[in-house]
Scaffold this motif. Structure first.
Motif, short mmCIF file in Angstrom:
data_model
loop_
_atom_site.label_atom_id
_atom_site.label_comp_id
_atom_site.label_asym_id
_atom_site.label_seq_id
_atom_site.Cartn_x
_atom_site.Cartn_y
_atom_site.Cartn_z
N UNK A 128 -3.48 4.49 6.57
CA UNK A 128 -2.54 3.61 5.88
C UNK A 128 -2.19 2.42 6.77
N UNK A 129 -2.53 1.21 6.32
CA UNK A 129 -2.38 0.02 7.16
C UNK A 129 -0.92 -0.30 7.44
N UNK A 130 -0.05 -0.16 6.41
CA UNK A 130 1.35 -0.50 6.63
C UNK A 130 2.02 0.46 7.61
N UNK A 131 1.83 1.76 7.39
CA UNK A 131 2.46 2.76 8.25
C UNK A 131 1.93 2.65 9.68
N UNK A 212 5.68 8.51 0.71
CA UNK A 212 5.96 8.08 -0.66
C UNK A 212 6.19 6.57 -0.67
N UNK A 213 5.86 5.92 -1.80
CA UNK A 213 6.04 4.45 -1.87
C UNK A 213 7.47 4.01 -1.55
N UNK A 214 8.47 4.76 -2.03
CA UNK A 214 9.85 4.35 -1.76
C UNK A 214 10.20 4.49 -0.28
N UNK A 215 9.61 5.48 0.38
CA UNK A 215 9.83 5.64 1.82
C UNK A 215 9.19 4.49 2.59
N UNK A 216 8.00 4.07 2.16
CA UNK A 216 7.33 2.95 2.82
C UNK A 216 8.13 1.66 2.66
N UNK A 217 8.75 1.46 1.49
CA UNK A 217 9.58 0.27 1.29
C UNK A 217 10.79 0.28 2.21
N UNK A 218 11.44 1.45 2.35
CA UNK A 218 12.59 1.56 3.24
C UNK A 218 12.18 1.35 4.70
N UNK A 219 11.04 1.92 5.07
CA UNK A 219 10.54 1.77 6.44
C UNK A 219 10.23 0.31 6.74
N UNK A 220 9.61 -0.37 5.80
CA UNK A 220 9.29 -1.79 5.98
C UNK A 220 10.56 -2.61 6.19
#
Length: 254
Positions: A128-131, A212-220
């Motif tokens: 996963x590139x974002x993570x 999860x997508x919502x976790x990735x948004x919060x992390x970003x």
């Protein structure tokens, strides 16, 4: 003086009509600038050595100035995929610019070299590139001495009653001190736990991470907010990455 270094190209720019200047993140000599004569010519034998994200063994001569002149290069890993796929290029370019800003010339660069190479390989492998990018950001924050406080309250120092992560204040925050941080700047305990994992994770031993997508948004939001507040460097490559994210182009399945 003649140098032989293992390096990764983190910046490449045109110089004059046919030349390029590359910036290397090296394992032994930190950041190094090298002039590559004739690199823009069609038949140049060194053209591939100037491509972003390329790992190679570079031999160059440097006199009294800061810029060396390339004598020879043997490419070890080309990382072509990272230049061919737009979303990967966006993330990798952002990280390369981060490293360029963080490292000083001749500064010992072994740790960041190892983490950068592991990062590029992780993207190549389809992680996963974002993570993976946020994990690299944590490694860079640790390396440069501006990492967040993740285990005790950043305001009062207590270890118990931690209620979340306040990125404007710079770390974990307890229930008593929580009112001192604006609600929009507080991430929940699951994000704090994730950041604690990042703190302990070496990119060279990174497994598959699925969020999860919502976790990735919060992390970003958390990582961008922290870096904007405590590092204060806005990179050209980040603007492009944010445009891709705005239209979900950077979140396509790899």
């Amino acid at each position: 003086m003649l140098y032989r270094v293992e390096g990764i190209v983190i910046r490449s720019m045109d110089y004059g009509e046919g030349n390029k200047i590359i910036t290397l993140c090296t394992k032994s000599h930190g950041k190094a600038g090298v002039l590559v004569r004739g690199a823009k010519k069609v038949r140049s034998r060194h053209a591939a050595a100037t491509q972003l994200f390329t790992l190679g063994e570079y031999v160059f001569f440097r006199g009294m100035g800061h810029i060396g002149t390339l004598n020879a290069c043997e490419i070890i890993e080309g990382h072509h995929k990272l230049r061919e796929q737009l979303h990967l290029a966006a993330y990798a370019s952002y990280v390369a610019e981060l490293v360029d800003k963080a490292l000083h010339d001749e500064e010992a660069g072994g740790v960041m070299f190892d983490q950068l190479l592991a990062y590029l390989r992780a993207l190549d492998e389809g992680k996963d590139a974002q993570v993976t990018t946020h994990l690299f950001e944590m490694k860079l924050l640790q390396r440069t001495g501006v990492a967040p406080e993740l285990h005790t309250c950043v305001v009062c120092g207590r270890e118990d009653g931690i209620a979340g992560f306040g990125w404007r204040l710079g770390g974990a925050i307890c229930q008593r001190c929580k009112p001192k941080e604006h609600a929009n700047f507080i991430a929940n305990l699951s994000i704090l736990a994730l950041l604690q994992r990042f703190e302990q994770t070496d990119l060279r031993r990174l497994g598959n991470v699925t969020l999860k997508p919502e976790t990735k948004l919060q992390l970003r939001a958390c990582m961008r907010g922290y870096i904007d507040t405590h590092v204060g460097v806005r990179l050209k490559s980040l603007k492009f990455l944010e445009q891709m994210e705005k239209y979900d182009l950077a979140d396509l399945d790899e």
